[in-house]
Design an enzyme around this catalytic site. Structure first.
Site, PDB file in Angstrom:
ATOM      1  CG  HIS A  64      -2.108  -0.826   1.114  1.00  0.00           C
ATOM      2  ND1 HIS A  64      -3.125  -0.813   2.034  1.00  0.00           N
ATOM      3  CD2 HIS A  64      -2.474  -1.715   0.166  1.00  0.00           C
ATOM      4  CE1 HIS A  64      -4.067  -1.659   1.655  1.00  0.00           C
ATOM      5  NE2 HIS A  64      -3.685  -2.233   0.541  1.00  0.00           N
ATOM      6  CE1 TYR A 120      -4.708   4.064   9.246  1.00  0.00           C
ATOM      7  CE2 TYR A 120      -5.137   4.094  11.598  1.00  0.00           C
ATOM      8  CZ  TYR A 120      -4.414   3.628  10.523  1.00  0.00           C
ATOM      9  OH  TYR A 120      -3.394   2.736  10.732  1.00  0.00           O
ATOM     10  N   PRO A 156      -2.740   0.601  19.144  1.00  0.00           N
ATOM     11  CG  PRO A 156      -4.553  -0.802  18.699  1.00  0.00           C
ATOM     12  CD  PRO A 156      -3.894  -0.035  19.793  1.00  0.00           C
ATOM     13  CE  LYS A 178       4.994   3.810  13.363  1.00  0.00           C
ATOM     14  NZ  LYS A 178       5.256   3.391  12.015  1.00  0.00           N
ATOM     15  CE1 TYR A 225      -0.572   4.211   9.755  1.00  0.00           C
ATOM     16  CE2 TYR A 225       0.431   3.101   7.872  1.00  0.00           C
ATOM     17  CZ  TYR A 225      -0.562   3.176   8.833  1.00  0.00           C
ATOM     18  OH  TYR A 225      -1.534   2.210   8.882  1.00  0.00           O
TER      19      TYR A 225
HETATM   20  C1  LIG Z   1      -5.120  -8.353  20.929  1.00  0.00           C
HETATM   21  C2  LIG Z   1      -3.989  -7.581  20.296  1.00  0.00           C
HETATM   22  C3  LIG Z   1      -4.177  -6.944  19.068  1.00  0.00           C
HETATM   23  C4  LIG Z   1      -3.140  -6.223  18.484  1.00  0.00           C
HETATM   24  N1  LIG Z   1      -3.341  -5.581  17.298  1.00  0.00           N
HETATM   25  C5  LIG Z   1      -2.350  -4.875  16.746  1.00  0.00           C
HETATM   26  C6  LIG Z   1      -2.510  -4.175  15.550  1.00  0.00           C
HETATM   27  O1  LIG Z   1      -3.594  -4.187  14.964  1.00  0.00           O
HETATM   28  N2  LIG Z   1      -1.455  -3.490  15.044  1.00  0.00           N
HETATM   29  C7  LIG Z   1      -0.228  -3.464  15.678  1.00  0.00           C
HETATM   30  O2  LIG Z   1       0.719  -2.867  15.187  1.00  0.00           O
HETATM   31  N3  LIG Z   1      -0.033  -4.117  16.813  1.00  0.00           N
HETATM   32  C8  LIG Z   1      -1.057  -4.809  17.356  1.00  0.00           C
HETATM   33  N4  LIG Z   1      -0.859  -5.462  18.510  1.00  0.00           N
HETATM   34  C9  LIG Z   1       0.471  -5.409  19.076  1.00  0.00           C
HETATM   35  C10 LIG Z   1       1.401  -6.445  18.427  1.00  0.00           C
HETATM   36  O3  LIG Z   1       0.692  -7.593  18.123  1.00  0.00           O
HETATM   37  C11 LIG Z   1       2.522  -6.690  19.423  1.00  0.00           C
HETATM   38  O4  LIG Z   1       3.220  -5.466  19.562  1.00  0.00           O
HETATM   39  C12 LIG Z   1       3.474  -7.805  19.006  1.00  0.00           C
HETATM   40  O5  LIG Z   1       2.842  -9.050  19.112  1.00  0.00           O
HETATM   41  C13 LIG Z   1       4.724  -7.779  19.898  1.00  0.00           C
HETATM   42  O6  LIG Z   1       5.493  -8.917  19.664  1.00  0.00           O
HETATM   43  P1  LIG Z   1       6.349  -9.552  20.834  1.00  0.00           P
HETATM   44  O7  LIG Z   1       7.094 -10.668  20.216  1.00  0.00           O
HETATM   45  O8  LIG Z   1       7.096  -8.502  21.542  1.00  0.00           O
HETATM   46  O9  LIG Z   1       5.286 -10.064  21.901  1.00  0.00           O
HETATM   47  P2  LIG Z   1       4.144 -11.217  21.764  1.00  0.00           P
HETATM   48  O10 LIG Z   1       3.639 -11.290  20.372  1.00  0.00           O
HETATM   49  O11 LIG Z   1       3.183 -10.932  22.870  1.00  0.00           O
HETATM   50  O12 LIG Z   1       4.947 -12.537  22.062  1.00  0.00           O
HETATM   51  C14 LIG Z   1       5.345 -12.899  23.365  1.00  0.00           C
HETATM   52  C15 LIG Z   1       5.388 -14.405  23.440  1.00  0.00           C
HETATM   53  O13 LIG Z   1       5.899 -14.785  24.706  1.00  0.00           O
HETATM   54  C16 LIG Z   1       5.146 -15.884  25.179  1.00  0.00           C
HETATM   55  N5  LIG Z   1       5.282 -15.927  26.642  1.00  0.00           N
HETATM   56  C17 LIG Z   1       4.717 -15.107  27.562  1.00  0.00           C
HETATM   57  N6  LIG Z   1       5.088 -15.474  28.789  1.00  0.00           N
HETATM   58  C18 LIG Z   1       5.917 -16.529  28.653  1.00  0.00           C
HETATM   59  C19 LIG Z   1       6.607 -17.360  29.572  1.00  0.00           C
HETATM   60  N7  LIG Z   1       6.543 -17.154  30.893  1.00  0.00           N
HETATM   61  N8  LIG Z   1       7.360 -18.357  29.096  1.00  0.00           N
HETATM   62  C20 LIG Z   1       7.457 -18.596  27.742  1.00  0.00           C
HETATM   63  N9  LIG Z   1       6.812 -17.846  26.838  1.00  0.00           N
HETATM   64  C21 LIG Z   1       6.052 -16.820  27.290  1.00  0.00           C
HETATM   65  C22 LIG Z   1       3.728 -15.598  24.707  1.00  0.00           C
HETATM   66  O14 LIG Z   1       2.908 -16.753  24.658  1.00  0.00           O
HETATM   67  C23 LIG Z   1       4.009 -15.042  23.318  1.00  0.00           C
HETATM   68  O15 LIG Z   1       4.025 -16.045  22.325  1.00  0.00           O
HETATM   69  C24 LIG Z   1      -1.886  -6.159  19.116  1.00  0.00           C
HETATM   70  C25 LIG Z   1      -1.701  -6.804  20.352  1.00  0.00           C
HETATM   71  C26 LIG Z   1      -2.732  -7.498  20.946  1.00  0.00           C
HETATM   72  C27 LIG Z   1      -2.513  -8.150  22.290  1.00  0.00           C
END
Ligand SMILES: Cc1cc2nc3c(=O)[nH]c(=O)nc-3n(C[C@H](O)[C@H](O)[C@H](O)COP(=O)(O)OP(=O)(O)OC[C@H]3O[C@@H](n4cnc5c(N)ncnc54)[C@H](O)[C@@H]3O)c2cc1C
Length: 382
Positions: free
Chosen positions: A72, A194, A285, A289, A375
């Site tokens: 996009h 948006y 969200p 980011k 963005y």
């Molecule tokens: C419901 C929801 C909707 C979202 N929608 C958007 C969106 O539309 N746009 C956007 O940009 N961002 C969005 N986000 C944010 C984005 O998805 C996150 O910023 C992203 O997933 C971050 O990645 P991460 O790897 O840091 O954490 P996570 O994806 O949370 O990964 C962390 C991992 O650690 C694991 N874990 C936790 N505790 C333990 C433990 N004790 N031992 C072993 N493993 C563990 C979890 O199971 C998970 O798999 C959303 C977040 C949520 C919760």
């Protein structure tokens, strides 16, 4: 058991870090609380910055992304019944975003990891970590590590393992949430919309040519059950209404309420522990980011670890400072987009300010460029 880098969490941050370290010849073990099935189907983000796409390409995991991702070059801002195009690519020297679900990024990274035959332990919740000694404890035993990467999201165990008084946290809760649906219907839009509306914000997004991802602002205390499909479609139609355009409806495959929060923990490192992604920071969200920041932290940490194993620990010492510059820019942008687009009570003064800001962004090239470069991802902020 011993490894060089123990990675807690198989989300985007942990899996990307594991892949980058694999390519650099650094040994890792990834421990994940949930099942592979769960992690691969957790519906979350879907907008990839160009820098994220380029990194995944360099990591050799972008084959499907390049085939199926939808490029996009702009977004639409809608307010007072008019839709205005913000040409992101034109304003940023050709930088664009790619629509490709977080679920797909995670599937691609897991497939690559398993194909390499490297340890990725599902259903292995980490119980605690010793940040100073570099020890990860889980039900099956302990792993001694040179370095622990805390990639376990906001509710994980790594950040709380840092002793009291070390971290400074910054937080803001917003008095609204998003009710999101994933619908099996061709998206009614060519690029994201948006929409600012007196009834509250709405976002029209997509995941693929057959899957639409739509959101409406709701009360953060709402339950998905408060939002039967008819109510969701009626709100979406009203908040995004435009003469000569209509919203196609389809079966709702998934529905959920997400609260909105800004959060930063400083510093992102202590002892042998380095936090990455949501473990260290959360953004609402609206700016798309969260996933991109998680991947960017993984890149910074991987590069610092490569230097460290080559005998130069300076980048690793400076990991937190390097990340936080980028994190705070994204925090501000996400807060700004959120404040500009959501209905916050009935204050008419605030509503007028929002509309003025939206109009400014659509008539001033300087203002539009500022939105666009944030963005698509500011390359100058690390
Ligand atoms: C419901 C929801 C909707 C979202 N929608 C958007 C969106 O539309 N746009 C956007 O940009 N961002 C969005 N986000 C944010 C984005 O998805 C996150 O910023 C992203 O997933 C971050 O990645 P991460 O790897 O840091 O954490 P996570 O994806 O949370 O990964 C962390 C991992 O650690 C694991 N874990 C936790 N505790 C333990 C433990 N004790 N031992 C072993 N493993 C563990 C979890 O199971 C998970 O798999 C959303 C977040 C949520 C919760």
């Amino acid at each position: 058991m011993r490894t060089q880098v123990g990675i807690v969490g198989a989300g985007p941050a942990g899996l990307t870090l594991a892949r980058l370290l694999e390519l650099a010849g650094i040994e890792t073990v990834v421990l994940e609380d949930r099942t592979r099935e769960y992690v691969e189907h957790r519906i979350r983000a879907g907008v990839l910055e160009q820098g994220t796409v380029e990194l995944l390409r360099e990591a050799g995991v972008a084959g499907r992304l390049d085939r199926e991702g939808i490029v996009h070059g702009g977004i639409h801002l809608q307010f007072e019944g008019e839709r205005h195009h913000v040409p992101l690519a034109e304003l940023t020297g050709g930088r664009a975003i790619v629509i490709y679900g977080q679920t797909e990024v995670v599937k691609d990274l897991i497939a690559a990891r398993l194909e390499s035959g490297l340890p990725l332990l599902f259903e292995t919740p980490v119980e605690s970590v010793d940040a100073e000694a570099g020890v990860i404890r889980h039900a099956g035993g302990e792993i001694e590590c040179d370095v622990i990467a805390g990639c376990d999201g906001f509710h994980g165990v790594c950040r709380p393992s840092i002793p009291p008084g070390v971290l400074r946290t910054f937080e803001r809760d917003y008095p609204f949430g998003w009710l999101g649906i994933l619908a099996a219907v061709e998206p009614s839009i060519d690029e994201l919309v948006y929409a600012h509306h007196p009834r509250g914000f709405a976002l029209l997004s997509l995941r693929s040519p057959e899957l639409s991802r739509y959101y409406v602002q709701c009360d953060p205390a709402d339950d998905a059950a408060d939002w039967p499909d008819d109510r969701v479609w009626a709100e979406l139609r009203e908040r995004t209404a435009l003469d000569g355009w209509s919203l196609e409806e389809g079966p709702v495959l998934e529905k959920g309420v997400t609260g909105m929060r800004s959060f930063v923990a400083e510093p992102m490192q202590y002892g042998r522990l380095y936090l990455a992604g949501d473990a260290a920071h959360i953004v609402p969200p609206t700016g798309a980011k969260g996933l991109n920041l998680a991947v960017a932290d993984a890149r910074t940490l991987a590069e610092a670890l490569v230097d460290r194993y080559a005998g130069d620990g300076r980048a690793l010492d400076g990991y937190s400072d390097a990340c936080l510059r980028r994190v705070w820019r994204a925090e501000h942008f996400s807060y700004w987009m959120t404040s500009m687009l959501h209905r916050n009570g009935d204050d008419p003064f605030e509503q007028r300010l929002q509309l003025s800001q939206l109009r400014y962004v659509t008539v001033s090239e300087a203002a539009a460029t500022s939105l666009a470069e944030n963005y698509v991802g500011l390359t100058t902020m690390g």
